[in-house]
Design an enzyme around this catalytic site. Sequence first.
Site, PDB file in Angstrom:
ATOM      1  N   GLU A 177       2.163  -0.443   4.981  1.00 50.68           N
ATOM      2  CA  GLU A 177       1.800  -1.872   5.047  1.00 50.68           C
ATOM      3  C   GLU A 177       1.585  -2.319   6.491  1.00 50.68           C
ATOM      4  O   GLU A 177       2.251  -3.240   6.998  1.00 50.68           O
ATOM      5  CB  GLU A 177       2.884  -2.716   4.368  1.00 50.68           C
ATOM      6  CG  GLU A 177       2.996  -2.423   2.882  1.00 50.68           C
ATOM      7  CD  GLU A 177       4.036  -3.257   2.144  1.00 50.68           C
ATOM      8  OE1 GLU A 177       5.006  -3.697   2.777  1.00 50.68           O
ATOM      9  OE2 GLU A 177       3.883  -3.463   0.933  1.00 50.68           O
ATOM     10  N   GLU A 370       1.882   1.489  -4.337  1.00 46.56           N
ATOM     11  CA  GLU A 370       3.051   0.675  -4.710  1.00 46.56           C
ATOM     12  C   GLU A 370       2.590  -0.389  -5.693  1.00 46.56           C
ATOM     13  O   GLU A 370       1.585  -1.067  -5.455  1.00 46.56           O
ATOM     14  CB  GLU A 370       3.660  -0.052  -3.499  1.00 46.56           C
ATOM     15  CG  GLU A 370       4.425   0.821  -2.554  1.00 46.56           C
ATOM     16  CD  GLU A 370       5.188   0.022  -1.506  1.00 46.56           C
ATOM     17  OE1 GLU A 370       5.641  -1.102  -1.816  1.00 46.56           O
ATOM     18  OE2 GLU A 370       5.323   0.529  -0.383  1.00 46.56           O
TER      19      GLU A 370
HETATM   20  C1  BG6 Z   1       6.908  -3.271  -0.028  1.00 44.16           C
HETATM   21  C2  BG6 Z   1       7.618  -2.206   0.752  1.00 44.16           C
HETATM   22  O1  BG6 Z   1       6.660  -4.310   0.837  1.00 44.16           O
HETATM   23  O2  BG6 Z   1       7.570  -3.866  -1.096  1.00 44.16           O
HETATM   24  C3  BG6 Z   1       8.761  -1.532   0.042  1.00 44.16           C
HETATM   25  O3  BG6 Z   1       6.711  -1.245   1.226  1.00 44.16           O
HETATM   26  C4  BG6 Z   1       9.524  -2.558  -0.764  1.00 44.16           C
HETATM   27  O4  BG6 Z   1       9.557  -0.856   0.980  1.00 44.16           O
HETATM   28  C5  BG6 Z   1       8.590  -3.173  -1.782  1.00 44.16           C
HETATM   29  O5  BG6 Z   1      10.691  -2.075  -1.369  1.00 44.16           O
HETATM   30  C6  BG6 Z   1       9.276  -4.157  -2.708  1.00 44.16           C
HETATM   31  O6  BG6 Z   1       9.959  -5.103  -1.957  1.00 44.16           O
HETATM   32  P1  BG6 Z   1      11.462  -5.476  -2.278  1.00 44.16           P
HETATM   33  O7  BG6 Z   1      11.837  -6.438  -1.233  1.00 44.16           O
HETATM   34  O8  BG6 Z   1      11.462  -6.053  -3.636  1.00 44.16           O
HETATM   35  O9  BG6 Z   1      12.248  -4.199  -2.190  1.00 44.16           O
END
Ligand code: BG6
Length: 478
Positions: A177, A370
């Site tokens: 990111e 993701e």
């Molecule tokens: C992304 C990151 O921004 O979101 C991850 O790359 C992160 O590391 C994921 O875990 C979800 O965010 P969160 O805060 O719900 O864990």
Amino acid sequence: MSTAERRSGFPQGFLWGGAVSANQVEGAWDEDGKGPSIQDVLPDGLVGQRTAAPVEPNLKRVAIDFYHRYEDDIALLAEMGFTVFRFSIAWSRIFPRGDESEPNEAGLAHYDRVIDTCLAHGIQPMVTMSHYETPLHLAEQLGGWSDRRMLAHWERYARTLLERYGDRVKYWLTFNEINSVLHAPFASGAITTPAHELSDADLYQAIHHELVASAAATRLARHIAPEALVGCMVLGTPTYPLTPDPRDVMAAMTTDRASLAFGDVHVRGEYPGYFLRTLREAGVHLDITEEDRVLLRENTVDFVSFSYYVSVCETADPARRVTGSGNIFAGVPNPTLQASQWGWQIDPVGLRVILNQFWDRWQKPLFIVENGLGAVDELVEVDGELTVHDDYRIAYLNDHLVQVEEALADGVSLLGYATWGCIDLVSSSNARMSKRYGLIYVDRNDDGSGTLARYRKDSFRWYAEVIRSNGASLERHR
Ligand code: BG6
């Protein structure tokens, strides 16, 4: 058209899997020579306060103990039929302070084993070189990516990884990111100046250095591992105008472009005009060498990967510019959408929107690395087995994957899909366990209690069937 034909929208060889980061799963925070990373001074996550030195409690010190349990965990991923597993390498396992001339062999050997375990199961490892886990010493010594000296340390690290693993790892991502540095300068850019004191000049210089670093890693890969494919990784958040007012449309475009600029540079090898205008208007004169320009121009990425959780709205009207919740940054809430328990608005169609936007703009293969739903799960016993009835997660993933299938039908080129936190892990934003994304439940609680045992959720069985059928089992009409 028959139902069977309509459902066969995923191409043969489409990669199915999941993703994690080192700091959120590994634990073993100081084992085998590992040095502290910036995560060790973020005990409450990216939204919490940074501490002066590593402190307890910090759930990430043990996380889900993947460092010791990776063999069993990867076997579980294989049981679901994964063909890709994205994980990051903890920079401070390889170079504990970040500035050593020689790497830590114990750290290198650990990832040999992780990679070989993946390959033994027929899973393609996808490696993120930097996922919010810069060595703490480097951050403190140089103050983060605003300092050009970060580049030499990064190149030594990237070269070490490519020389060691380049024969076995085909998919590489440089910075997780990368555009999040705009909103989380310490986590993303290791920038130690507090965000409210950070000048535009230092922020944009850090951005430039990271973009150059990404291109440098791509150049190294071309020489060391010519078969490897290198992708950038951006936080994907489509921005909609809150109303049809053209000023809102322009405001949405401007917000979107702040992030799109990162992909533009990675794909086109030069800064877009609108970005240069931002610099001009902020009075920022970047230090860009001729060598930087050549590096950027000649080392564009093979593919674009991205995370997708939410969309946001934008408006030019200050009175309506209320901020909601979101991933790293928040926009104006969309009145038509529901939200998760953490206020992240759920928008499956937004995934189709962004896939088309990225493909239309860059014409580079895409990779969703993701996507998923953070939710509170309840462990229940069924026929003597513990499981989680996570129909809400199944619905979220199903609806997003149906939109992926639509985008494929639109002609988008997509290499694969990796759901985030395929096994429960420590949340990035709040550093807690209770925000769970996994298809596999991990018995660990916010207070650190729990056996660390793993249990298959309903979504585990559901995803296994999606993968087995190459998406044909997805429900298109919910
Ligand atoms: C992304 C990151 O921004 O979101 C991850 O790359 C992160 O590391 C994921 O875990 C979800 O965010 P969160 O805060 O719900 O864990």
